[in-house]
Design a protein around this motif. Structure first.
Motif, PDB file in Angstrom:
ATOM      1  N   GLU A 206       0.813  -1.214   0.000  1.00 21.62           N
ATOM      2  CA  GLU A 206       0.000   0.000   0.000  1.00 21.62           C
ATOM      3  C   GLU A 206       0.849   1.269   0.000  1.00 21.62           C
ATOM      4  N   ARG A 207       2.120   1.119   0.412  1.00 19.82           N
ATOM      5  CA  ARG A 207       3.012   2.294   0.433  1.00 19.82           C
ATOM      6  C   ARG A 207       3.117   2.881  -0.963  1.00 19.82           C
ATOM      7  N   ARG A 208       3.027   4.193  -1.046  1.00 18.49           N
ATOM      8  CA  ARG A 208       3.184   4.862  -2.338  1.00 18.49           C
ATOM      9  C   ARG A 208       4.137   6.033  -2.169  1.00 18.49           C
ATOM     10  N   SER A 209       4.803   6.399  -3.236  1.00 20.37           N
ATOM     11  CA  SER A 209       5.544   7.656  -3.234  1.00 20.37           C
ATOM     12  C   SER A 209       4.528   8.783  -3.179  1.00 20.37           C
ATOM     13  N   ILE A 210       4.681   9.652  -2.217  1.00 23.99           N
ATOM     14  CA  ILE A 210       3.704  10.733  -2.022  1.00 23.99           C
ATOM     15  C   ILE A 210       4.273  12.036  -2.583  1.00 23.99           C
ATOM     16  N   ARG A 211       3.500  12.648  -3.482  1.00 19.11           N
ATOM     17  CA  ARG A 211       3.971  13.871  -4.149  1.00 19.11           C
ATOM     18  C   ARG A 211       3.002  15.037  -3.983  1.00 19.11           C
ATOM     19  N   ASN A 212       2.001  14.828  -3.126  1.00 17.15           N
ATOM     20  CA  ASN A 212       1.062  15.919  -2.813  1.00 17.15           C
ATOM     21  C   ASN A 212       0.826  15.890  -1.307  1.00 17.15           C
TER      22      ASN A 212
ATOM     23  N   CYS B  50      11.162  19.007  -4.527  1.00 24.56           N
ATOM     24  CA  CYS B  50      10.733  18.522  -3.203  1.00 24.56           C
ATOM     25  C   CYS B  50       9.235  18.265  -3.150  1.00 24.56           C
ATOM     26  N   ARG B  51       8.560  18.410  -4.279  1.00 22.83           N
ATOM     27  CA  ARG B  51       7.155  18.052  -4.434  1.00 22.83           C
ATOM     28  C   ARG B  51       6.239  18.765  -3.445  1.00 22.83           C
ATOM     29  N   GLY B  52       6.625  19.960  -3.049  1.00 20.64           N
ATOM     30  CA  GLY B  52       5.766  20.723  -2.137  1.00 20.64           C
ATOM     31  C   GLY B  52       5.690  20.123  -0.744  1.00 20.64           C
TER      32      GLY B  52
ATOM     33  N   ALA C  52       5.957   9.689   2.162  1.00 24.03           N
ATOM     34  CA  ALA C  52       7.318  10.142   1.840  1.00 24.03           C
ATOM     35  C   ALA C  52       7.598   9.898   0.362  1.00 24.03           C
ATOM     36  N   CYS C  53       8.655  10.484  -0.115  1.00 23.59           N
ATOM     37  CA  CYS C  53       9.073  10.262  -1.507  1.00 23.59           C
ATOM     38  C   CYS C  53      10.590  10.467  -1.598  1.00 23.59           C
ATOM     39  N   TRP C  54      11.250   9.560  -2.288  1.00 20.75           N
ATOM     40  CA  TRP C  54      12.706   9.663  -2.454  1.00 20.75           C
ATOM     41  C   TRP C  54      13.044  10.937  -3.216  1.00 20.75           C
ATOM     42  N   GLY C  55      14.067  11.627  -2.772  1.00 19.65           N
ATOM     43  CA  GLY C  55      14.466  12.884  -3.411  1.00 19.65           C
ATOM     44  C   GLY C  55      15.617  12.683  -4.376  1.00 19.65           C
ATOM     45  N   GLY C  56      15.324  11.996  -5.485  1.00 25.23           N
ATOM     46  CA  GLY C  56      16.374  11.665  -6.450  1.00 25.23           C
ATOM     47  C   GLY C  56      17.011  12.893  -7.087  1.00 25.23           C
ATOM     48  N   PHE C  57      16.178  13.872  -7.450  1.00 25.12           N
ATOM     49  CA  PHE C  57      16.733  15.068  -8.108  1.00 25.12           C
ATOM     50  C   PHE C  57      17.564  15.894  -7.131  1.00 25.12           C
ATOM     51  N   LEU C  58      17.102  15.909  -5.882  1.00 19.76           N
ATOM     52  CA  LEU C  58      17.865  16.614  -4.849  1.00 19.76           C
ATOM     53  C   LEU C  58      19.240  15.962  -4.678  1.00 19.76           C
TER      54      LEU C  58
ATOM     55  N   GLN D 299      24.009  11.279   1.720  1.00 22.00           N
ATOM     56  CA  GLN D 299      23.925   9.939   1.131  1.00 22.00           C
ATOM     57  C   GLN D 299      22.655   9.820   0.288  1.00 22.00           C
ATOM     58  N   TYR D 300      21.556  10.335   0.817  1.00 24.97           N
ATOM     59  CA  TYR D 300      20.322  10.416   0.026  1.00 24.97           C
ATOM     60  C   TYR D 300      19.322  11.276   0.793  1.00 24.97           C
ATOM     61  N   ALA D 301      18.252  11.659   0.092  1.00 26.79           N
ATOM     62  CA  ALA D 301      17.260  12.552   0.703  1.00 26.79           C
ATOM     63  C   ALA D 301      15.854  12.008   0.477  1.00 26.79           C
ATOM     64  N   MET D 302      14.937  12.399   1.342  1.00 34.12           N
ATOM     65  CA  MET D 302      13.548  11.960   1.225  1.00 34.12           C
ATOM     66  C   MET D 302      12.615  13.068   1.686  1.00 34.12           C
ATOM     67  N   MET D 303      11.627  13.366   0.873  1.00 28.77           N
ATOM     68  CA  MET D 303      10.621  14.338   1.264  1.00 28.77           C
ATOM     69  C   MET D 303       9.555  13.616   2.087  1.00 28.77           C
ATOM     70  N   PHE D 304       8.905  14.344   3.000  1.00 28.24           N
ATOM     71  CA  PHE D 304       7.813  13.700   3.743  1.00 28.24           C
ATOM     72  C   PHE D 304       6.859  14.731   4.342  1.00 28.24           C
TER      73      PHE D 304
ATOM     74  N   GLY E 182      -0.225  -2.443 -10.311  1.00 29.79           N
ATOM     75  CA  GLY E 182       0.526  -3.667 -10.603  1.00 29.79           C
ATOM     76  C   GLY E 182       2.021  -3.415 -10.743  1.00 29.79           C
ATOM     77  N   ARG E 183       2.781  -4.447 -10.643  1.00 26.09           N
ATOM     78  CA  ARG E 183       4.234  -4.394 -10.821  1.00 26.09           C
ATOM     79  C   ARG E 183       4.672  -5.611 -11.625  1.00 26.09           C
ATOM     80  N   ASN E 184       5.905  -5.572 -12.143  1.00 25.97           N
ATOM     81  CA  ASN E 184       6.442  -6.736 -12.857  1.00 25.97           C
ATOM     82  C   ASN E 184       6.368  -7.973 -11.971  1.00 25.97           C
TER      83      ASN E 184
HETATM   84  C1  LIG Z   1      16.195   6.128  -5.650  1.00 25.38           C
HETATM   85  C2  LIG Z   1      14.870   6.766  -5.961  1.00 25.38           C
HETATM   86  C3  LIG Z   1      14.830   8.095  -6.359  1.00 25.38           C
HETATM   87  C4  LIG Z   1      13.604   8.701  -6.622  1.00 25.38           C
HETATM   88  N1  LIG Z   1      13.564  10.034  -6.916  1.00 25.38           N
HETATM   89  C5  LIG Z   1      12.357  10.628  -7.088  1.00 25.38           C
HETATM   90  C6  LIG Z   1      12.295  12.055  -7.313  1.00 25.38           C
HETATM   91  O1  LIG Z   1      13.296  12.765  -7.344  1.00 25.38           O
HETATM   92  N2  LIG Z   1      11.062  12.614  -7.487  1.00 25.38           N
HETATM   93  C7  LIG Z   1       9.925  11.867  -7.443  1.00 25.38           C
HETATM   94  O2  LIG Z   1       8.849  12.417  -7.592  1.00 25.38           O
HETATM   95  N3  LIG Z   1       9.960  10.496  -7.224  1.00 25.38           N
HETATM   96  C8  LIG Z   1      11.143   9.891  -7.030  1.00 25.38           C
HETATM   97  N4  LIG Z   1      11.189   8.530  -6.779  1.00 25.38           N
HETATM   98  C9  LIG Z   1       9.942   7.763  -6.677  1.00 25.38           C
HETATM   99  C10 LIG Z   1       9.771   6.780  -7.841  1.00 25.38           C
HETATM  100  O3  LIG Z   1       9.382   7.473  -8.970  1.00 25.38           O
HETATM  101  C11 LIG Z   1       8.707   5.750  -7.393  1.00 25.38           C
HETATM  102  O4  LIG Z   1       9.229   4.974  -6.350  1.00 25.38           O
HETATM  103  C12 LIG Z   1       8.260   4.835  -8.516  1.00 25.38           C
HETATM  104  O5  LIG Z   1       7.587   5.554  -9.518  1.00 25.38           O
HETATM  105  C13 LIG Z   1       7.305   3.769  -7.989  1.00 25.38           C
HETATM  106  O6  LIG Z   1       6.162   4.337  -7.368  1.00 25.38           O
HETATM  107  P1  LIG Z   1       5.819   3.986  -5.850  1.00 25.38           P
HETATM  108  O7  LIG Z   1       6.977   4.401  -4.997  1.00 25.38           O
HETATM  109  O8  LIG Z   1       4.581   4.769  -5.526  1.00 25.38           O
HETATM  110  O9  LIG Z   1       5.602   2.517  -5.779  1.00 25.38           O
HETATM  111  C14 LIG Z   1      12.397   7.940  -6.524  1.00 25.38           C
HETATM  112  C15 LIG Z   1      12.463   6.606  -6.124  1.00 25.38           C
HETATM  113  C16 LIG Z   1      13.666   6.027  -5.828  1.00 25.38           C
HETATM  114  C17 LIG Z   1      13.685   4.599  -5.347  1.00 25.38           C
END
Ligand SMILES: Cc1cc2nc3c(=O)[nH]c(=O)nc-3n(C[C@H](O)[C@H](O)[C@H](O)COP(=O)(O)O)c2cc1C
Length: 273
Positions: free
Chosen positions: A89-95, A178-180, A218-224, A247-252, A264-266
């Motif tokens: 159920e965990r999702r990347s949260i962007r809002n 940082c997705r707000g 939360a959401c991983w901060g890849g661009f950051l 090392q890495y960043a995460m928005m929350f 779904g996933r692979n």
């Molecule tokens: C290492 C890593 C970096 C990521 N960087 C970003 C990011 O910079 N911005 C963003 O919106 N999502 C980022 N994500 C989220 C991914 O897009 C997301 O995990 C993927 O689309 C799967 O969706 P889910 O997490 O909801 O299952 C990142 C995820 C990971 C694992």
């Protein structure tokens, strides 16, 4: 140095601690009592596995304030189905809602995360919590400014089209970095520790997984993370301790929307031998 002591009253000489020690530093004397030879004490990783697996509580706690006996704790049964549902159920949260997460809640999350495994129990991860939302917005601004510079000067950069899109989104009033989010968690550690990156990713994975139990997303901060590897203004803004690197960043923050479905996933790709 006396890292560990064994209580001869409680010890049944079962030998589990000897078998379980990942570094093999626990010996037995001529009456089968476990002990750590003096010259081996410095090797102890203080992982506490001997303490955890001792059935008769005969091993001195390494950290007195934290020792807890599982039999006394109330552990709800969690089925694989329940845990699987929670994790899927965990999702990347962007809002996010504007409502801040209070510091005590963040400390409670990190209090769980500090039990994440780390190589040789090194526990190298430090946390910088950018709690002030105006400072989170500043991280986005600095990152976008840096990207404008890259786009303008480095035409061969493979990230250029992505950066152009992010800049356009920012100029349209969005926060694509940082997705707000109201807050950002930054895992940092000594730059010259070769294991710190993996340990930080594990810790952040725990952070992301524990968050929904607190109603947080939360959401991983890849661009950051990409920006912070070479953007001096961003590094200066974070002001990490000497010798430390992000090392890495995460928005929350608190999610604005509910999750209703699990996408779904692979299928698992498994090879058996
Ligand atoms: C290492 C890593 C970096 C990521 N960087 C970003 C990011 O910079 N911005 C963003 O919106 N999502 C980022 N994500 C989220 C991914 O897009 C997301 O995990 C993927 O689309 C799967 O969706 P889910 O997490 O909801 O299952 C990142 C995820 C990971 C694992």
């Amino acid at each position: 140095m006396n890292v560990m002591s064994f209580d001869p009253e409680n010890c049944t000489r079962c030998g589990i601690c000897v078998e379980i020690c990942p570094l093999g530093i626990i010996s037995r004397d001529d009456v089968n009592m476990p002990y750590i030879p003096d010259k081996m004490e410095y090797v102890c990783a203080k992982c506490g596995n001997c303490e955890a697996f001792c059935p008769t509580d005969a091993i001195s706690p390494l950290f007195d304030t934290e020792h807890s006996v599982l039999a006394d704790a109330v552990l709800p049964d969690i089925t694989p189905e329940q845990l699987g549902l929670y994790m899927r159920e965990r999702r990347s949260i962007r809002n996010y809602k504007a409502e801040p997460v209070d510091k005590a809640t963040i400390e409670s999350m990190l209090d769980i995360v500090r039990y994440a495994p780390s190589g040789v129990n090194n526990q190298p991860v430090h946390w910088l919590i950018v709690h002030d939302t105006a400072k989170v917005q500043k991280l986005t601004r600095i990152t976008i400014d840096w990207m404008r510079g890259v786009v303008g000067s480095d035409t061969a950069n493979p990230m250029r089209p992505v950066m152009q899109g992010l800049i356009a989104a920012y100029d349209n009033g969005k926060d694509p970095i940082c997705r707000g989010a109201p807050h950002v968690a930054i895992a940092h550690a000594l730059a010259d520790n070769p294991m710190a990156y993996t340990d930080s990713i594990i810790a952040l994975s725990w952070f992301e997984l524990v968050a929904p139990a607190f109603g947080i997303g939360a959401c991983w901060g890849g661009f950051l993370k990409i920006a912070v590897t070479s953007c001096k203004a961003l590094i200066d803004e974070l002001g990490l301790p000497e010798g430390h690197a992000v090392q890495y960043a995460m928005m929350f923050g608190y999610p604005k929307h509910e999750v209703y479905n699990i996408p779904g996933r692979n299928a698992s790709r498994i090879t058996w031998k």
